[in-house]
Design an enzyme around this catalytic site. Structure first.
Site, PDB file in Angstrom:
ATOM      1  N   GLU A  55       0.827  -1.208   0.000  1.00  0.00           N
ATOM      2  CA  GLU A  55       0.000   0.000   0.000  1.00  0.00           C
ATOM      3  C   GLU A  55       0.860   1.257   0.000  1.00  0.00           C
ATOM      4  OE1 GLU A  55      -2.969  -0.331  -0.680  1.00  0.00           O
ATOM      5  OE2 GLU A  55      -3.163  -2.466  -0.268  1.00  0.00           O
ATOM      6  N   HIS A 111       1.737   1.991  -3.600  1.00  0.00           N
ATOM      7  CA  HIS A 111       0.664   2.718  -4.294  1.00  0.00           C
ATOM      8  C   HIS A 111       0.720   4.205  -3.962  1.00  0.00           C
ATOM      9  CE1 HIS A 111      -1.504  -0.491  -6.198  1.00  0.00           C
ATOM     10  NE2 HIS A 111      -1.721  -1.149  -5.072  1.00  0.00           N
TER      11      HIS A 111
END
Length: 678
Positions: A463, A466
């Site tokens: 994450e 991202h």
């Protein structure tokens, strides 16, 4: 008084079949009781005892049934206590009203009973009893036995046919089998039983303007006919699910003040041949009788599919017959003045061309997803009936729900109310709406999900990848929140607030693709290996890359060619195998190029990636202001959209997400951004 009303049980609704049931039970009861004597049963020995005492006045013997009826003397009946019960029944106001018999008993043979009576009479002398033989014919019982089997067969047949043709809830009544070809449309006269008006339809200004003109034509026809204009014969509402097509139709029913017939497309479909066409004829017949009137057919694709796409060789297609009849009624040889047809569908691409032409549906009204200002108006409508805090920022809620339909916003308001009630609040606060967005898009938070330390670290880097790549790419959607809290089937998610663009350039799509691949790139940069957690990312970028190459013509090698929908109805691909190889190669090059780009961005910012992943590992949820502390101000500030420039404290609360599923066994489900563009 109010408690009594609450506790009062509503009586069951009257059903016409009750009359039949009561009549049949009455006939059966009369037959059973009528065939039995009115006296008490007596044994032969008890009869002899009473006869020897001189209590019996007379006996009537029924030869064909073997029944003996015993009548007691009137003096004995009134004087002896054992007959008091008969005395009460037999006398009313001093006058005899029920003359008996008082007892009955069964006899085996007529000869023996005669001998017994003669012997008893010899002993009694002057008080002897009289007897006679007679025969009784049960005409009613014979007639009942004759017709009862036919009644049972007819009742079973009607019950079966009633179940087959739609049950007791249909408007056709007890004779439904004879009304199977009749229309099932609900009729709303002059707006009665409809409490929806155009004021209740927020947004959809263009669609409302088109619909209001039709309603105005029905109210003020002279304004148009004086100029030679003709009333539109039909309007087709087309749009995604939940955008308000049926709501617009309800508003028309409430505003038009003319007979409004409402029916679903599936109501025409029946297992019997010819029923659909018959119902279409009956529907238009009723509408013509009440003209001017409006017919609304919801989900018209149930009967309006294009003919000949999937032919049933050698068989009769009931759906096509229904469609043919509908085409004839809408604009055929006969006149159809004064009847306007409204229809709604979210699958206009499958409808028959003959149904879509002018003269049948003169107008195709596209009901699209609401934009920012329209979502604001929709929120105002759905916030009226619920208790919200003062000064609730509706603009903020509208910004946080890109891609939401009207139905989604209604569901969001209701979910926020449920969330506030769960927390024992008196009013619904801003945070309740944000939690509701989490719940609707991401699913229920899985607090009990067990995740190992290694998996948690992998998810944190995924994450963080991202977040970092989207931060350093110019056209990627602005990131709002990153979380590794399991929610639904997701183990982690990066949330974005996508710009509501109508057009996308090649560079914009490449930047979004690069940000999507940032999660897998971070895993490889940090651990030197990759996991199954990027499956939803790969699905999204593959779909996006094929669209760029083969649909939007954004590839230099393939050129300005689009194969969009050219395969529909064909048996072969609309391009050669060599072209297919070229498409596959260019898609692979595009994806791999953006993947290498994402890895390079992360290598150049490795320290920031580590710090971001460590913070996410510890806090589990980080917001935009946390990213600014670690990554610095986002580049390309001059190119940020108006939504990006909103207060960080607002944007850091919630937004739409692009979900990543990280499940070690390889299975996954994905919930991409609602505003996803190919």
């Amino acid at each position: 008084m109010s408690e009594k009303k609450k506790n009062k049980i509503n009586p069951p609704k009257f059903n016409f079949y009750w009359i039949y049931a009561i009549a049949i039970l009455g006939i059966l009861g009369f037959a059973i009781v009528g065939n039995q004597g009115s006296g008490e049963k007596l044994s032969l020995q008890e009869f002899e005892e009473k006869a020897n005492k001189g209590h019996v006045d007379k006996i009537t013997i029924i030869k064909n049934t073997g029944e003996a009826r015993v009548f007691i003397n009137e003096d004995t009946l009134t004087q002896l206590a054992e007959y008091e019960k008969f005395n009460k029944k037999s006398y009313l106001g001093g006058k005899r009203v029920t003359p008996g018999p008082q007892y009955i008993f069964e006899i085996s043979t007529l000869d023996k009973i005669t001998e017994k009576i003669e012997k008893i009479n010899e002993k009694l002398g002057d008080r002897e009893m009289t007897y006679k033989f007679t025969t009784e014919e049960d005409y009613f019982g014979g007639f009942l036995r004759l017709i009862l089997p036919f009644v049972i067969i007819i009742a079973i047949w009607m019950f079966i046919m009633r179940r087959v043709t739609g049950g007791s809830g249909s408007s056709s009544g007890p004779g439904q089998i004879f009304n199977i070809g009749k229309s099932k449309a609900k009729l709303f006269e002059n707006g009665k039983n409809v409490n929806v008006s155009f004021k209740d339809v927020a947004g959809l200004e263009g669609a409302k303007e088109e619909i209001e003109e039709i309603v105005d034509f029905l109210k003020n026809p002279k304004k148009y006919t004086e100029l030679g204009a003709k009333i539109p014969k039909g309007a087709l509402l087309v749009g995604p699910p939940g955008t308000g097509k049926t709501l617009l139709a309800k508003a028309v029913a409430g505003e038009a003040k003319v007979p409004f017939f409402s029916m679903s497309g599936s109501d025409f479909v029946e297992m019997f041949v010819g029923v659909g066409a018959s119902r279409v004829r009956d529907l238009f017949k009723q509408a013509k009788e009440k003209a001017p009137s409006i017919i609304f057919i919801d989900e018209i694709d149930a009967i309006g599919r294009a003919r000949g796409k999937n032919p049933n060789f050698g068989s009769n297609d009931e759906r096509e017959n229904t469609l043919n009849q509908l085409l004839t009624e809408m604009d055929g040889f006969g006149t159809n003045s004064g009847v306007i047809i409204l229809a709604a569908t979210n699958r206009a691409d499958v409808l028959d061309n003959a149904l879509m032409r002018a003269g049948r549906f003169d107008r195709q009204i596209h009901v699209e997803m609401p934009n920012l200002s329209e979502r604001k108006e929709i929120f105002k409508v759905h916030l009226k009936p619920i208790k919200v805090e003062k000064d609730l920022d509706i603009d903020f809620l509208a910004k946080q729900t890109p891609g939401f339909s009207g139905a989604d916003i209604a569901n969001l308001c209701n979910e926020a109310a449920l969330t506030a009630a769960r927390k024992q609040k008196k009013v619904i606060e801003k945070q309740d709406f944000l939690d509701a967005v989490d719940r609707i898009i991401g699913g229920l938070e899985k607090k009990s999900k067990v995740i190992t330390d290694t998996e948690k670290k992998t998810i944190a880097y995924h994450e963080a990848g991202h977040a970092a790549v989207s931060w350093f790419t110019k056209y990627a959607s602005p990131l709002v929140k990153v979380t590794i809290v399991p929610r639904g089937r997701s183990l982690g998610a990066a949330w974005y607030l996508p710009e509501e663009r109508q057009l996308n350039t090649s560079n914009q799509l490449k930047d979004e693709m690069c940000a999507t691949l940032g999660g897998r790139a971070a895993e490889e940069v940090q651990f030197g290996e990759i996991s199954t957690g990027a499956l939803s990312d790969l699905e999204r970028v593959t779909k996006q890359a094929y669209a760029m190459v083969s649909i939007y013509g954004l590839n230099d090698e393939l050129g300005n060619i689009s194969y969009y929908n050219l395969q529909e109805g064909g048996f072969t691909k609309p391009y050669s195998d060599k072209t297919a190889e070229l498409i596959d190669r260019e898609v692979s090059n595009l994806i791999e190029g953006q993947y290498e780009r994402a890895k390079q961005i992360l290598r150049d910012n490795k320290e920031k990636l580590d710090a971001l992943a460590q913070l996410l590992y510890e806090k589990e949820i980080i917001f935009k202001d946390d990213l600014e502390k670690i990554l610095g101000k986002r580049p390309f500030q001059e190119d940020q959209s108006e939504l990006e420039k909103a207060e960080p404290s607002d944007l850091s609360k919630e937004a739409h997400k692009q979900e990543d599923i990280i499940i070690p066994n390889g299975s996954n489900s994905s919930a991409d951004s609602t505003n996803e563009q190919l």
